[in-house]
Every structure is written in structure tokens, then in C-alpha cells.
Design a protein around this motif. Sequence first.
Motif, short mmCIF file in Angstrom:
data_model
loop_
_atom_site.label_atom_id
_atom_site.label_comp_id
_atom_site.label_asym_id
_atom_site.label_seq_id
_atom_site.Cartn_x
_atom_site.Cartn_y
_atom_site.Cartn_z
N ASP A 63 0.84 -1.19 0.00
CA ASP A 63 0.00 0.00 0.00
C ASP A 63 0.88 1.25 0.00
O ASP A 63 1.41 1.63 1.03
CB ASP A 63 -0.90 -0.01 1.23
N SER A 64 1.05 1.85 -1.14
CA SER A 64 1.92 3.02 -1.24
C SER A 64 1.18 4.33 -1.00
O SER A 64 1.71 5.40 -1.23
CB SER A 64 2.61 3.05 -2.61
N ASP A 65 -0.05 4.26 -0.51
CA ASP A 65 -0.85 5.45 -0.22
C ASP A 65 -0.26 6.20 0.97
O ASP A 65 -0.14 5.65 2.07
CB ASP A 65 -2.29 5.00 0.09
N PRO A 66 0.12 7.47 0.78
CA PRO A 66 0.71 8.24 1.89
C PRO A 66 -0.20 8.33 3.12
O PRO A 66 0.27 8.41 4.24
CB PRO A 66 0.96 9.63 1.30
N GLU A 67 -1.52 8.32 2.92
CA GLU A 67 -2.45 8.37 4.05
C GLU A 67 -2.30 7.15 4.95
O GLU A 67 -2.47 7.23 6.16
CB GLU A 67 -3.90 8.48 3.55
N TYR A 68 -1.97 6.03 4.37
CA TYR A 68 -1.75 4.80 5.13
C TYR A 68 -0.63 5.01 6.14
O TYR A 68 -0.75 4.70 7.32
CB TYR A 68 -1.42 3.67 4.16
N PHE A 69 0.48 5.59 5.67
CA PHE A 69 1.62 5.83 6.55
C PHE A 69 1.31 6.89 7.59
O PHE A 69 1.79 6.81 8.71
CB PHE A 69 2.85 6.20 5.73
N LYS A 70 0.50 7.88 7.25
CA LYS A 70 0.11 8.89 8.23
C LYS A 70 -0.70 8.27 9.35
O LYS A 70 -0.51 8.59 10.52
CB LYS A 70 -0.69 10.01 7.55
N ILE A 72 -0.58 5.10 10.34
CA ILE A 72 0.33 4.27 11.13
C ILE A 72 1.19 5.15 12.04
O ILE A 72 1.37 4.85 13.22
CB ILE A 72 1.21 3.40 10.21
N ARG A 73 1.72 6.25 11.49
CA ARG A 73 2.56 7.14 12.29
C ARG A 73 1.77 7.71 13.47
O ARG A 73 2.27 7.81 14.59
CB ARG A 73 3.10 8.28 11.42
N LYS A 74 0.51 8.05 13.24
CA LYS A 74 -0.34 8.58 14.32
C LYS A 74 -0.52 7.52 15.42
O LYS A 74 -0.44 7.82 16.61
CB LYS A 74 -1.69 9.00 13.76
N ILE A 75 -0.74 6.28 15.03
CA ILE A 75 -0.92 5.19 16.01
C ILE A 75 0.36 4.98 16.79
O ILE A 75 0.33 4.87 18.02
CB ILE A 75 -1.37 3.90 15.29
N VAL A 76 1.49 4.93 16.09
CA VAL A 76 2.78 4.73 16.78
C VAL A 76 3.05 5.87 17.75
O VAL A 76 3.43 5.66 18.89
CB VAL A 76 3.93 4.57 15.76
N ASN A 77 2.82 7.10 17.30
CA ASN A 77 3.06 8.26 18.17
C ASN A 77 2.16 8.25 19.40
O ASN A 77 2.57 8.70 20.47
CB ASN A 77 2.89 9.56 17.40
N SER A 78 0.97 7.70 19.28
CA SER A 78 0.06 7.67 20.42
C SER A 78 0.53 6.68 21.49
O SER A 78 0.05 6.74 22.62
CB SER A 78 -1.37 7.32 19.97
N THR A 79 1.42 5.78 21.14
CA THR A 79 1.92 4.81 22.13
C THR A 79 3.15 5.30 22.87
O THR A 79 3.60 4.65 23.80
CB THR A 79 2.26 3.46 21.44
N ARG A 80 3.66 6.43 22.45
CA ARG A 80 4.86 6.98 23.09
C ARG A 80 4.47 8.03 24.12
O ARG A 80 3.52 8.79 23.92
CB ARG A 80 5.78 7.61 22.04
N PRO A 81 5.23 8.09 25.23
CA PRO A 81 4.90 9.09 26.27
C PRO A 81 5.17 10.49 25.83
O PRO A 81 5.86 10.82 24.96
CB PRO A 81 5.81 8.70 27.43
#
Length: 81
Positions: A63-70, A72-81
Motif C-alpha cells: 500500500d503506497s498510499d501516503p495516508e496509510y503511513f500517516k 500508522i505514524r499517528k498510532i505509533v506516536n500515540s503509544t509513546r509518552p
Amino acid sequence: MMAGTLSPEDCALIISHTGRNKDILRIADLLRENKIPMIVITNSISHLMLIDTLFTLYAIKVDSDPEYFKRIRKIVNSTRP
């Protein structure tokens, strides 16, 4: 189960936090007995990095859709303090 079906033309990827788990060691022994090449990753930082890299490469291929990566990045960032 997969360790018993591989041939020397294959390569096994083993990821373990410590590398001391008896099941993982038995699998490695079975692979060694059957002359199966292995890549073994044992360290929390390195195996997390490897999994992240494999995920990213998979995501780029599937899936090369940039929205997909955005997303994922939002989910990853939400797991960090």
C-alpha cells in the motif's frame, strides 16, 4: 513445524528476546542438524527495529498510499509518552 519442512536452499529467521528460550534453542538445533541457514536476532532493540523495518517494507509494497503511513505514524506516536 516449519523448521522440519525447510531445505538448505531456504533460510530461517529466528527472532528472540534473549535467545535462551528452550523451544527456540530446539528449533535452532533442528535447523542446524538439517544444514538450514539461519538469521538469528536476539536483543530487544534490534528485533523491534527489524520488525519495524519489515513492516515498513511490506507496507510500501502492498500500500503506497501516503495516508496509510500517516495513520500508522499517528498510532505509533500515540503509544509513546
